[in-house]
Design an enzyme around this catalytic site. Structure first.
Site, mmCIF file in Angstrom:
data_model
loop_
_atom_site.group_PDB
_atom_site.id
_atom_site.type_symbol
_atom_site.label_atom_id
_atom_site.label_comp_id
_atom_site.label_asym_id
_atom_site.label_seq_id
_atom_site.Cartn_x
_atom_site.Cartn_y
_atom_site.Cartn_z
ATOM 1 N N GLY A 45 34.365 16.506 50.140
ATOM 2 C CA GLY A 45 33.489 15.376 49.892
ATOM 3 C C GLY A 45 33.848 14.701 48.587
ATOM 4 O O GLY A 45 34.329 15.348 47.655
ATOM 5 N N GLN A 50 33.034 9.415 41.353
ATOM 6 C CA GLN A 50 34.024 10.413 40.916
ATOM 7 C C GLN A 50 35.416 9.816 40.726
ATOM 8 O O GLN A 50 36.291 10.461 40.157
ATOM 9 C CB GLN A 50 34.094 11.569 41.930
ATOM 10 C CG GLN A 50 32.844 12.422 41.927
ATOM 11 C CD GLN A 50 32.981 13.555 42.931
ATOM 12 O OE1 GLN A 50 32.818 13.350 44.116
ATOM 13 N NE2 GLN A 50 33.306 14.736 42.456
ATOM 14 N N CYS A 88 32.720 21.418 43.187
ATOM 15 C CA CYS A 88 32.746 19.967 43.013
ATOM 16 C C CYS A 88 34.074 19.600 42.377
ATOM 17 O O CYS A 88 34.512 20.277 41.436
ATOM 18 C CB CYS A 88 31.585 19.542 42.111
ATOM 19 S SG CYS A 88 31.545 17.770 41.764
ATOM 20 N N LEU A 89 34.730 18.559 42.869
ATOM 21 C CA LEU A 89 36.033 18.164 42.304
ATOM 22 C C LEU A 89 35.933 17.753 40.834
ATOM 23 O O LEU A 89 36.927 17.786 40.123
ATOM 24 C CB LEU A 89 36.642 17.017 43.130
ATOM 25 C CG LEU A 89 37.100 17.368 44.555
ATOM 26 C CD1 LEU A 89 37.573 16.119 45.287
ATOM 27 C CD2 LEU A 89 38.199 18.420 44.542
ATOM 28 N N HIS A 130 25.037 16.854 48.495
ATOM 29 C CA HIS A 130 25.790 16.898 47.235
ATOM 30 C C HIS A 130 26.334 15.502 46.880
ATOM 31 O O HIS A 130 26.176 15.035 45.747
ATOM 32 C CB HIS A 130 26.934 17.918 47.388
ATOM 33 C CG HIS A 130 27.834 18.055 46.211
ATOM 34 N ND1 HIS A 130 27.988 19.251 45.533
ATOM 35 C CD2 HIS A 130 28.649 17.170 45.580
ATOM 36 C CE1 HIS A 130 28.855 19.068 44.545
ATOM 37 N NE2 HIS A 130 29.271 17.821 44.554
ATOM 38 N N GLU A 131 26.948 14.834 47.868
ATOM 39 C CA GLU A 131 27.579 13.535 47.596
ATOM 40 C C GLU A 131 26.542 12.435 47.354
ATOM 41 O O GLU A 131 26.742 11.584 46.484
ATOM 42 C CB GLU A 131 28.519 13.136 48.738
ATOM 43 C CG GLU A 131 29.668 14.114 49.011
ATOM 44 C CD GLU A 131 30.442 14.555 47.776
ATOM 45 O OE1 GLU A 131 30.579 13.755 46.831
ATOM 46 O OE2 GLU A 131 30.889 15.712 47.744
ATOM 47 N N HIS A 134 25.369 12.491 43.899
ATOM 48 C CA HIS A 134 26.316 11.869 42.960
ATOM 49 C C HIS A 134 25.999 10.385 42.756
ATOM 50 O O HIS A 134 26.140 9.857 41.650
ATOM 51 C CB HIS A 134 27.748 11.956 43.505
ATOM 52 C CG HIS A 134 28.514 13.170 43.068
ATOM 53 N ND1 HIS A 134 28.797 13.435 41.738
ATOM 54 C CD2 HIS A 134 29.093 14.175 43.773
ATOM 55 C CE1 HIS A 134 29.506 14.564 41.674
ATOM 56 N NE2 HIS A 134 29.693 15.039 42.886
HETATM 57 ZN ZN ZN Z 1 30.625 16.726 43.485
#
Ligand code: ZN
Length: 159
Positions: A45, A50, A88-89, A130-131, A134
């Site tokens: 994701g 990000q 998470c990236l 999660h996304e 963000h």
């Molecule tokens: Zn994330």
């Protein structure tokens, strides 16, 4: 084009993203970049913030394949929750057990500008939550439970 992933504690990650009014060629280009960037980093994701774009767009790998949602909103969440390890990236190497709703119903706009609704459960429901977080500047560390805080603090000391 593969974009650089913004890492915590960059303040961009805490900003609220703007709604997309129209799916312009620039937005389509950004979406393409997001999909490439998620793939390159083996992410399931990715939110536009990000890659430094404060736009309400998410790219998610589901069991049915990749989906890109514009202006996604959670309409409903199941009362039932589950705890799973999440990464998470923007926090490479950090994995924390997070409690989230087991299922969600989402409304969004697709690439053609059409409104769509989908239901998801399990890992996919988790990634959506999660996304979408963000897009409001909410990060998975904000959901962390007390016993996981030590793990989180250790991570911040070493990174
Ligand atoms: Zn994330």
């Amino acid at each position: 084009m593969i974009r650089t992933i913004i890492k915590y504690p960059n303040s961009v990650l805490r900003k609220k993203c703007e709604e997309i009014k129209e799916v312009t060629p620039e937005i389509k280009e950004l979406i393409l970049n997001m999909v490439e960037t998620a793939e390159k980093n083996q992410g399931i994701g990715l939110a536009a913030s990000q890659v430094g774009e404060l736009k309400r767009i998410i790219a998610v790998q589901t069991e049915q394949g990749k989906v890109v949602f514009i202006n996604p909103k959670i309409l409903r969440k199941t009362r039932e929750t589950e705890i799973m390890e999440e990464g998470c990236l923007s926090f490479p190497g950090l994995f924390l057990k997070i409690k989230r709703a087991k299922g969600v119903e989402i409304e969004a706009v697709d690439l053609e500008g059409k409104k769509i609704q989908i239901k998801a459960t399990g890992l996919t429901a988790r990634v959506f939550q999660h996304e979408i977080d963000h897009l409001d500047g909410i990060l998975f560390i904000d959901h962390v439970r007390i016993l996981q805080r030590i793990k989180m603090l250790k991570y911040f000391i070493w990174h």
